[in-house]
Design a protein around this motif. Structure first.
Motif, PDB file in Angstrom:
ATOM      1  N   VAL A  16     -24.313  11.475 -30.305  1.00  0.00           N
ATOM      2  CA  VAL A  16     -23.935  12.877 -30.411  1.00  0.00           C
ATOM      3  C   VAL A  16     -22.537  12.939 -31.015  1.00  0.00           C
ATOM      4  O   VAL A  16     -21.689  12.102 -30.706  1.00  0.00           O
ATOM      5  CB  VAL A  16     -24.013  13.611 -29.049  1.00  0.00           C
ATOM      6  N   SER A  17     -22.320  13.913 -31.884  1.00  0.00           N
ATOM      7  CA  SER A  17     -21.002  14.143 -32.447  1.00  0.00           C
ATOM      8  C   SER A  17     -20.245  15.076 -31.514  1.00  0.00           C
ATOM      9  O   SER A  17     -20.736  16.158 -31.178  1.00  0.00           O
ATOM     10  CB  SER A  17     -21.113  14.775 -33.842  1.00  0.00           C
ATOM     11  N   GLN A  18     -19.066  14.665 -31.090  1.00  0.00           N
ATOM     12  CA  GLN A  18     -18.275  15.467 -30.168  1.00  0.00           C
ATOM     13  C   GLN A  18     -17.707  16.722 -30.845  1.00  0.00           C
ATOM     14  O   GLN A  18     -17.463  17.722 -30.186  1.00  0.00           O
ATOM     15  CB  GLN A  18     -17.136  14.633 -29.581  1.00  0.00           C
ATOM     16  N   SER A  19     -17.498  16.663 -32.163  1.00  0.00           N
ATOM     17  CA  SER A  19     -16.893  17.804 -32.866  1.00  0.00           C
ATOM     18  C   SER A  19     -17.913  18.834 -33.328  1.00  0.00           C
ATOM     19  O   SER A  19     -17.554  19.947 -33.668  1.00  0.00           O
ATOM     20  CB  SER A  19     -16.106  17.320 -34.081  1.00  0.00           C
ATOM     21  N   ALA A  20     -19.170  18.466 -33.361  1.00  0.00           N
ATOM     22  CA  ALA A  20     -20.202  19.375 -33.834  1.00  0.00           C
ATOM     23  C   ALA A  20     -21.229  19.548 -32.718  1.00  0.00           C
ATOM     24  O   ALA A  20     -22.098  18.713 -32.529  1.00  0.00           O
ATOM     25  CB  ALA A  20     -20.865  18.845 -35.097  1.00  0.00           C
ATOM     26  N   ASN A  31     -28.269  -4.136 -32.443  1.00  0.00           N
ATOM     27  CA  ASN A  31     -27.261  -4.283 -31.397  1.00  0.00           C
ATOM     28  C   ASN A  31     -26.599  -2.936 -31.161  1.00  0.00           C
ATOM     29  O   ASN A  31     -26.767  -2.003 -31.935  1.00  0.00           O
ATOM     30  CB  ASN A  31     -26.233  -5.359 -31.748  1.00  0.00           C
ATOM     31  N   LEU A  32     -25.851  -2.845 -30.094  1.00  0.00           N
ATOM     32  CA  LEU A  32     -25.288  -1.555 -29.710  1.00  0.00           C
ATOM     33  C   LEU A  32     -23.891  -1.305 -30.266  1.00  0.00           C
ATOM     34  O   LEU A  32     -23.251  -0.334 -29.899  1.00  0.00           O
ATOM     35  CB  LEU A  32     -25.287  -1.425 -28.188  1.00  0.00           C
ATOM     36  N   SER A  33     -23.413  -2.133 -31.175  1.00  0.00           N
ATOM     37  CA  SER A  33     -22.123  -1.874 -31.808  1.00  0.00           C
ATOM     38  C   SER A  33     -22.270  -0.895 -32.967  1.00  0.00           C
ATOM     39  O   SER A  33     -21.287  -0.524 -33.600  1.00  0.00           O
ATOM     40  CB  SER A  33     -21.483  -3.180 -32.290  1.00  0.00           C
ATOM     41  N   ARG A  34     -23.473  -0.460 -33.231  1.00  0.00           N
ATOM     42  CA  ARG A  34     -23.751   0.453 -34.343  1.00  0.00           C
ATOM     43  C   ARG A  34     -22.952   1.755 -34.232  1.00  0.00           C
ATOM     44  O   ARG A  34     -22.492   2.278 -35.229  1.00  0.00           O
ATOM     45  CB  ARG A  34     -25.254   0.762 -34.383  1.00  0.00           C
ATOM     46  N   THR A  35     -22.774   2.270 -33.041  1.00  0.00           N
ATOM     47  CA  THR A  35     -22.053   3.533 -32.863  1.00  0.00           C
ATOM     48  C   THR A  35     -20.636   3.441 -33.403  1.00  0.00           C
ATOM     49  O   THR A  35     -20.192   4.304 -34.147  1.00  0.00           O
ATOM     50  CB  THR A  35     -21.999   3.927 -31.373  1.00  0.00           C
ATOM     51  N   ARG A  36     -19.930   2.387 -33.032  1.00  0.00           N
ATOM     52  CA  ARG A  36     -18.555   2.219 -33.523  1.00  0.00           C
ATOM     53  C   ARG A  36     -18.534   2.108 -35.032  1.00  0.00           C
ATOM     54  O   ARG A  36     -17.656   2.667 -35.696  1.00  0.00           O
ATOM     55  CB  ARG A  36     -17.912   0.990 -32.877  1.00  0.00           C
ATOM     56  N   SER A  37     -19.482   1.409 -35.590  1.00  0.00           N
ATOM     57  CA  SER A  37     -19.549   1.248 -37.036  1.00  0.00           C
ATOM     58  C   SER A  37     -19.778   2.592 -37.735  1.00  0.00           C
ATOM     59  O   SER A  37     -19.114   2.907 -38.729  1.00  0.00           O
ATOM     60  CB  SER A  37     -20.677   0.272 -37.385  1.00  0.00           C
ATOM     61  N   LEU A  38     -20.701   3.390 -37.214  1.00  0.00           N
ATOM     62  CA  LEU A  38     -20.970   4.698 -37.811  1.00  0.00           C
ATOM     63  C   LEU A  38     -19.763   5.621 -37.698  1.00  0.00           C
ATOM     64  O   LEU A  38     -19.467   6.386 -38.622  1.00  0.00           O
ATOM     65  CB  LEU A  38     -22.200   5.341 -37.176  1.00  0.00           C
ATOM     66  N   ALA A  39     -19.059   5.550 -36.585  1.00  0.00           N
ATOM     67  CA  ALA A  39     -17.857   6.377 -36.404  1.00  0.00           C
ATOM     68  C   ALA A  39     -16.780   5.954 -37.398  1.00  0.00           C
ATOM     69  O   ALA A  39     -16.144   6.812 -38.034  1.00  0.00           O
ATOM     70  CB  ALA A  39     -17.354   6.276 -34.969  1.00  0.00           C
ATOM     71  N   TRP A  49     -18.727   9.941 -33.266  1.00  0.00           N
ATOM     72  CA  TRP A  49     -20.042   9.728 -32.684  1.00  0.00           C
ATOM     73  C   TRP A  49     -19.904   9.037 -31.339  1.00  0.00           C
ATOM     74  O   TRP A  49     -19.138   8.096 -31.176  1.00  0.00           O
ATOM     75  CB  TRP A  49     -20.907   8.882 -33.611  1.00  0.00           C
ATOM     76  N   SER A  50     -20.670   9.512 -30.374  1.00  0.00           N
ATOM     77  CA  SER A  50     -20.672   8.938 -29.041  1.00  0.00           C
ATOM     78  C   SER A  50     -22.098   8.531 -28.678  1.00  0.00           C
ATOM     79  O   SER A  50     -23.034   9.308 -28.850  1.00  0.00           O
ATOM     80  CB  SER A  50     -20.151   9.982 -28.049  1.00  0.00           C
ATOM     81  N   HIS A  51     -22.246   7.316 -28.193  1.00  0.00           N
ATOM     82  CA  HIS A  51     -23.558   6.784 -27.806  1.00  0.00           C
ATOM     83  C   HIS A  51     -23.951   7.406 -26.464  1.00  0.00           C
ATOM     84  O   HIS A  51     -23.230   7.256 -25.483  1.00  0.00           O
ATOM     85  CB  HIS A  51     -23.441   5.269 -27.682  1.00  0.00           C
ATOM     86  N   SER A 102     -30.380  19.198 -34.947  1.00  0.00           N
ATOM     87  CA  SER A 102     -29.585  20.285 -34.368  1.00  0.00           C
ATOM     88  C   SER A 102     -29.939  20.581 -32.906  1.00  0.00           C
ATOM     89  O   SER A 102     -29.501  21.584 -32.373  1.00  0.00           O
ATOM     90  CB  SER A 102     -29.760  21.559 -35.193  1.00  0.00           C
ATOM     91  N   CYS A 103     -30.690  19.721 -32.270  1.00  0.00           N
ATOM     92  CA  CYS A 103     -31.069  19.957 -30.874  1.00  0.00           C
ATOM     93  C   CYS A 103     -29.988  19.440 -29.928  1.00  0.00           C
ATOM     94  O   CYS A 103     -29.053  18.770 -30.350  1.00  0.00           O
ATOM     95  CB  CYS A 103     -32.389  19.268 -30.573  1.00  0.00           C
ATOM     96  N   SER A 104     -30.160  19.728 -28.665  1.00  0.00           N
ATOM     97  CA  SER A 104     -29.237  19.197 -27.666  1.00  0.00           C
ATOM     98  C   SER A 104     -29.530  17.715 -27.451  1.00  0.00           C
ATOM     99  O   SER A 104     -30.634  17.226 -27.707  1.00  0.00           O
ATOM    100  CB  SER A 104     -29.394  19.947 -26.344  1.00  0.00           C
ATOM    101  N   ALA A 105     -28.531  17.024 -26.944  1.00  0.00           N
ATOM    102  CA  ALA A 105     -28.707  15.614 -26.612  1.00  0.00           C
ATOM    103  C   ALA A 105     -29.808  15.444 -25.568  1.00  0.00           C
ATOM    104  O   ALA A 105     -30.636  14.536 -25.663  1.00  0.00           O
ATOM    105  CB  ALA A 105     -27.390  15.040 -26.107  1.00  0.00           C
ATOM    106  N   GLU A 106     -29.844  16.337 -24.609  1.00  0.00           N
ATOM    107  CA  GLU A 106     -30.852  16.254 -23.550  1.00  0.00           C
ATOM    108  C   GLU A 106     -32.264  16.374 -24.116  1.00  0.00           C
ATOM    109  O   GLU A 106     -33.176  15.673 -23.684  1.00  0.00           O
ATOM    110  CB  GLU A 106     -30.613  17.342 -22.497  1.00  0.00           C
TER     111      GLU A 106
END
Length: 123
Positions: A16-20, A31-39, A49-51, A102-106
Motif C-alpha cells: 500500500v502507498s502511504q501517500s495515496a 523474496n520479501l525485499s521487493r518492497t524496499r526495492s520498489l520504494a 510503499w509499505s508491505h 484503487s481498492c482498500s488494502a483490506e
C-alpha cells in the motif's frame, strides 16, 4: 517444490502507498525485499510503499496462479488503475506500472485469501 537459496517460498504480496489513500499493488517475488526495492525505485511515482500482506506459495507456478487470479478479480471488480508512467529513481529510465488498484488494502487481502483457497482446493 522449487526452493530458492535466499528464500524457500515464492510470495504474492500486497503493498500500500502511504501517500495515496487506497492505492495498492499486487505482485509476485522470490523474496520479501521487493518492497524496499520498489520504494527506492519510486514505483508508480511513489516512494512510500509499505508491505501489508504476503502469501507464501510452494512453487513459482502456484504464486503465478495466485497473482493472476487476484489481479483478474480486482480488475473485474473495477479497481484496476490505468497504466501509470513513472521514472525509475535509481537508473532514471522511464517505466510503467500495471498492477495497481484503487481498492482498500483490506479488500485486496480478502480477495487474495479467497483466491488462495481456490488454489489450495484445486492444485
Amino acid at each position: 517444490m522449487t526452493r530458492r537459496k535466499a528464500n524457500q517460498y515464492f510470495h504474492v504480496y500486497i503493498l500500500v502507498s502511504q501517500s495515496a489513500e487506497s492505492v495498492v499493488k499486487v505482485g509476485k517475488a522470490n523474496n520479501l525485499s521487493r518492497t524496499r526495492s520498489l520504494a527506492r525505485m519510486g514505483y508508480a511515482g511513489r516512494h512510500d510503499w509499505s508491505h501489508i500482506a504476503s502469501f507464501p506459495m510452494n512453487s513459482n507456478h502456484e504464486a503465478l496462479a495466485l497473482e493472476s487470479l487476484v489481479i483478474a478479480k480486482l480488475s473485474n471488480q473495477g479497481y484496476k488503475l490505468p497504466r501509470m508512467s513513472w521514472t525509475n529513481l535509481i537508473n532514471g529510465k522511464p517505466s510503467y506500472a500495471d498492477e495497481c488498484f484503487s481498492c482498500s488494502a483490506e479488500h485486496a487481502i480478502t480477495v487474495a485469501n479467497e483466491m488462495a483457497s481456490l488454489i489450495e482446493q484445486h492444485i
